[in-house]
Design an enzyme around this catalytic site. Sequence first.
Site, PDB file in Angstrom:
ATOM      1  N   ASP A 248      44.062  36.499  36.283  1.00 58.44           N
ATOM      2  CA  ASP A 248      43.158  37.236  37.175  1.00 58.44           C
ATOM      3  C   ASP A 248      41.914  36.373  37.455  1.00 58.44           C
ATOM      4  O   ASP A 248      41.608  35.439  36.691  1.00 58.44           O
ATOM      5  CB  ASP A 248      42.766  38.545  36.458  1.00 58.44           C
ATOM      6  CG  ASP A 248      41.618  39.248  37.121  1.00 58.44           C
ATOM      7  OD1 ASP A 248      41.684  39.496  38.331  1.00 58.44           O
ATOM      8  OD2 ASP A 248      40.619  39.529  36.412  1.00 58.44           O
TER       9      ASP A 248
ATOM     10  N   GLY B  33      42.662  40.759  43.174  1.00 54.33           N
ATOM     11  CA  GLY B  33      42.482  41.751  44.222  1.00 54.33           C
ATOM     12  C   GLY B  33      41.904  41.126  45.480  1.00 54.33           C
ATOM     13  O   GLY B  33      41.948  41.705  46.557  1.00 54.33           O
TER      14      GLY B  33
ATOM     15  N   ASP C  16      41.266  41.568  32.831  1.00 51.18           N
ATOM     16  CA  ASP C  16      40.131  42.299  32.266  1.00 51.18           C
ATOM     17  C   ASP C  16      40.013  43.734  32.757  1.00 51.18           C
ATOM     18  O   ASP C  16      39.257  44.520  32.213  1.00 51.18           O
ATOM     19  CB  ASP C  16      38.811  41.586  32.610  1.00 51.18           C
ATOM     20  CG  ASP C  16      38.428  41.765  34.063  1.00 51.18           C
ATOM     21  OD1 ASP C  16      39.281  41.513  34.933  1.00 51.18           O
ATOM     22  OD2 ASP C  16      37.301  42.187  34.326  1.00 51.18           O
ATOM     23  N   SER C  17      40.749  44.060  33.857  1.00 49.14           N
ATOM     24  CA  SER C  17      40.427  45.334  34.487  1.00 49.14           C
ATOM     25  C   SER C  17      41.686  46.131  34.803  1.00 49.14           C
ATOM     26  O   SER C  17      42.797  45.651  34.609  1.00 49.14           O
ATOM     27  CB  SER C  17      39.625  45.049  35.757  1.00 49.14           C
ATOM     28  OG  SER C  17      38.938  46.203  36.147  1.00 49.14           O
TER      29      SER C  17
ATOM     30  N   ASP D   2      38.251  37.605  38.987  1.00 42.95           N
ATOM     31  CA  ASP D   2      36.938  38.176  38.652  1.00 42.95           C
ATOM     32  C   ASP D   2      36.921  38.761  37.247  1.00 42.95           C
ATOM     33  O   ASP D   2      37.798  39.538  36.869  1.00 42.95           O
ATOM     34  CB  ASP D   2      36.570  39.259  39.664  1.00 42.95           C
ATOM     35  CG  ASP D   2      36.300  38.677  41.035  1.00 42.95           C
ATOM     36  OD1 ASP D   2      35.140  38.434  41.352  1.00 42.95           O
ATOM     37  OD2 ASP D   2      37.282  38.442  41.778  1.00 42.95           O
TER      38      ASP D   2
HETATM   39 CA    CA Z   1      39.296  41.227  37.224  1.00 44.06          CA
END
Ligand code: CA
Length: 291
Positions: A7, A42, A235-236, A9
């Site tokens: 990923d 994303g 992380d998300s 961000d």
């Molecule tokens: Ca992220």
Amino acid sequence: MKLIAIDLDGTLLNSQNEISDENKTAIKQAQKAGIEVVIATGRAHFDVQEIFKDTEISTWIIAANGATIHSPDGKLFSSVPIDKETALQAIAWLEEEGYYYEVFSNEAIYTPQKGRELLEIEMDRVKSANEDVDRATLEEAAAKQYSQSGFSFISSPKELEPASIDIFNILAFSFHQEKLNKGWEKFKGRDDLTLVTSAHHNFELEHSQASKGHALTRLASNFNIPLHETMAIGDSMNDFSMMAIAGKRVAMGNARPEIQHIADEITLRNDEHGVAEALKKIYAEKASAPF
Ligand code: CA
């Protein structure tokens, strides 16, 4: 490990939105060792290209939360746009409800001309309703949003109607938690749309068959790599789908608790080159593996 999906961000990017030298070196080493490195984000594809422009690194790119896959030479490998009518209806609703939104398409990131003004007003309201809120933190979140590459400003969603525009991802952003909750209620549980969040102040919509997990599965099968030989680092919550299917799941030190909970391993934070740390462990394992 033959394929590693990373990923951007909060994971590969530090809080200055940069890829540290440590992380760059680790990725180059992994590629040299024959590992297929895939960026899974994303963000829109052209925005990712801009981020990697001066890094001398090219990788496969899963963008728009899995709605597009591009090969290292920048060619579109596959895409899963949202049904156009469905997308336009969702956008009309966001428009009515006064959201700041971004529409990721094959052409640009379309966003309403009045969007930034709307966010300014939200910041003022949130600040005046809550003394504890730090205006600078809100400004920073907005600035991060605006720093993407490829914006095109629209005066009406009608401009998105031409059939040549494929819509991959719709991102709504708000500083009002109630407003985010309302959007979440509106779009949750739909079987034609995937609803995810990638950061504190947003929710995002894609086609139901578009997710980082779907895209990772497709790419791995393209390379004839079994999923148990893949690794995902994130992380998300928009990483959940790829973490759920990857053979090895690595959560960032700064990851959401739900992501740390499903991880096999928790690496350092994004500001501590957590990706480089996770990749180093892979080489160590590889070096000690019997031939
Ligand atoms: Ca992220």
